[in-house]
Design a protein around this motif. Structure first.
Motif: not given
Length: 460
Positions: A124-136
């Protein structure tokens, strides 16, 4: 490629021991042998996720088949029974992830999504996020427990692995934090950078560098790091060179391994530097921007933060006579104090053919200064008045950055001292001639009296 049941069970068990990296729960045994259910949850609607099927598991034989198109590094990690973190790391480092199983876009109406698929390995990959966000990323693997395959992995909160990187920057002035200020050349300005920790205990950082980017009007060579703190505690760091930035504050790797680092709040860097002679004047600011570079697994991520601004201004003097004719050759001093003492002298300069000088473009902070004539042009009387000049900029803060709309009525944005009238009568005029004739007459009369007195004395 297929393996025997015993080999795949060893691989699955190796994955299961990584409890932190594989956040799923136990369920009932598979009844049909070809169904697998899990639910993704995220209460942050500005994030989106893609689920990739890295491999399938045959629950009858236990054989694992890696999906076509999956990168060799990921395939090797799965076939060797590597840990979940190793598989995630290999998947994070590539775009070759095989087939997309489905996507998950949380909304206000629905922050969960059910997945019904075949047993296997799901990345499961985070492929959409706001600018400056992080995701594992997460890894979901069908489990074998109590001599049976688990049909339902339950709910996996992928929202717990995402976050927004918070960056802030301020200028510290008179114990207050501001977004803009003015300063003179050679004056020290204090800056404060603030960065949140873009990760958590379960997905610790391997790198974190807070960056600072300054324009030429602020000195890169005079940077002095006052402190690097988390809360009230100092943390270990090193000052490093960073491409496309002026410098970086790299947090020590040993600090990044401690659980407390992810629980104690923002990292705050305080530093000082000086305004240089290259500082822009007037409406053009001298900018300073904070940024961050960080890494958990995969590639280094970067993010730029807000910009603060330092302005400088200058004083222009226009020298004219009583008829408003511009005068060349008048020397003026620029002072910070009304008494115009030598200790308060900032600069001196002589007016040019246009009758003006701006003291060599001397960059000054906002405030009141004093201009005094030191030498008059030839044929004119010295004006010893100390003329106050106030620089009072009008800042426009309605936009994303601060701008100076005006700091004097004249459109060129320079302070002007006008109509310093110091003309005097010229030599050879009528008044001077009368004094000359009168003096000559007195000298002649004195000579006549001297001769008469001498003759009188001789006759006796």
């Amino acid at each position: 490629m297929k393996k025997t049941f015993m080999k795949i069970m060893a691989a699955v068990l190796a994955v299961l021991i990584m409890a932190v990296a594989i956040p799923f729960g136990a369920g009932a045994a598979l009844t049909s042998g070809n169904s697998y259910i899990f639910t993704l949850k995220c209460d942050k609607t500005d994030f989106g996720f893609t689920v990739y099927q890295l491999a399938t598991i045959d629950t009858t034989t236990g054989d694992v088949t890696v999906t076509d198109g999956v990168a060799d590094a990921v395939k090797t990690a799965i076939e060797n029974g590597s840990s979940a973190s190793a598989i995630i790391s290999a998947a994070d480092a590539t775009e070759s992830l095989g087939s997309v199983s489905d996507t998950f876009q949380p909304t206000d109406a629905s922050t969960t999504k059910d997945f019904s698929t075949v047993p296997g390995y799901y990345y499961v990959k985070c492929t959409r996020m706001p600018q400056g966000a992080s995701a594992a990323s997460s890894l979901i693997v069908t489990q074998y427990e109590n001599n049976a395959w688990v049909e339902n992995a339950g709910t996996i909160d992928v929202g717990g692995k995402v976050g927004t990187v918070s960056l802030d920057k301020k200028i510290v002035e008179n114990n207050k934090e501001v977004k803009y200020t003015s300063a003179s050349v050679g004056e020290t300005v204090t800056f404060k950078l603030k960065a949140s920790v873009p990760s958590n205990v379960s997905e610790k950082l391997t790198e974190m560098t807070i960056t600072d980017t300054m324009e030429a009007g602020l000195s890169a060579t005079d940077v002095n790091i006052v402190s690097v703190k988390q809360g009230t505690a100092d943390i270990k760091y090193s000052k490093v060179d960073v491409q496309d930035a002026t410098f970086g504050i790299k947090i020590d790797s040993n600090v990044l391994t401690k659980d407390s680092f992810y629980q104690n709040g923002d990292v705050v860097v305080t530093f000082t530097t000086m305004v240089t002679p290259q500082a822009t004047v007037g409406r053009d600011s001298n900018d300073n921007t904070v940024g961050i570079q960080y890494k958990t697994t995969g590639n280094v991520k970067t993010q730029q933060g807000p910009t603060v601004q330092v302005f400088t201004f200058n004083v222009e003097v226009i020298k004219v006579d009583s008829n408003s004719n511009k005068l060349q050759g008048a020397k003026f001093g620029l002072y910070s104090q009304r008494d115009c003492s030598d200790n308060s002298k900032l600069a001196e300069a002589t007016t040019d053919r246009a009758g003006t000088t701006n003291f060599g473009g001397k960059q000054l902070k906002a405030g009141t200064y004093y201009v005094k004539e030191l030498e008059a042009p030839k044929g004119y009387i010295l004006d010893s008045t100390a003329y106050p000049v106030t620089i009072e900029p009008n800042y426009d803060t309605t936009g994303g950055t601060v701008t100076v709309r005006d700091y004097q009525a004249n459109s060129d944005g320079k302070i002007t001292v006008e109509n310093i009238k110091i003309s005097a009568p010229q030599t050879g005029g009528m008044g001077t001639m009368m004094f000359t004739i009168g003096g000559a007459a007195l000298i002649a009369a004195a000579g006549v009296m001297f001769v008469m007195l001498k003759r009188k004395k001789t006759s006796k």
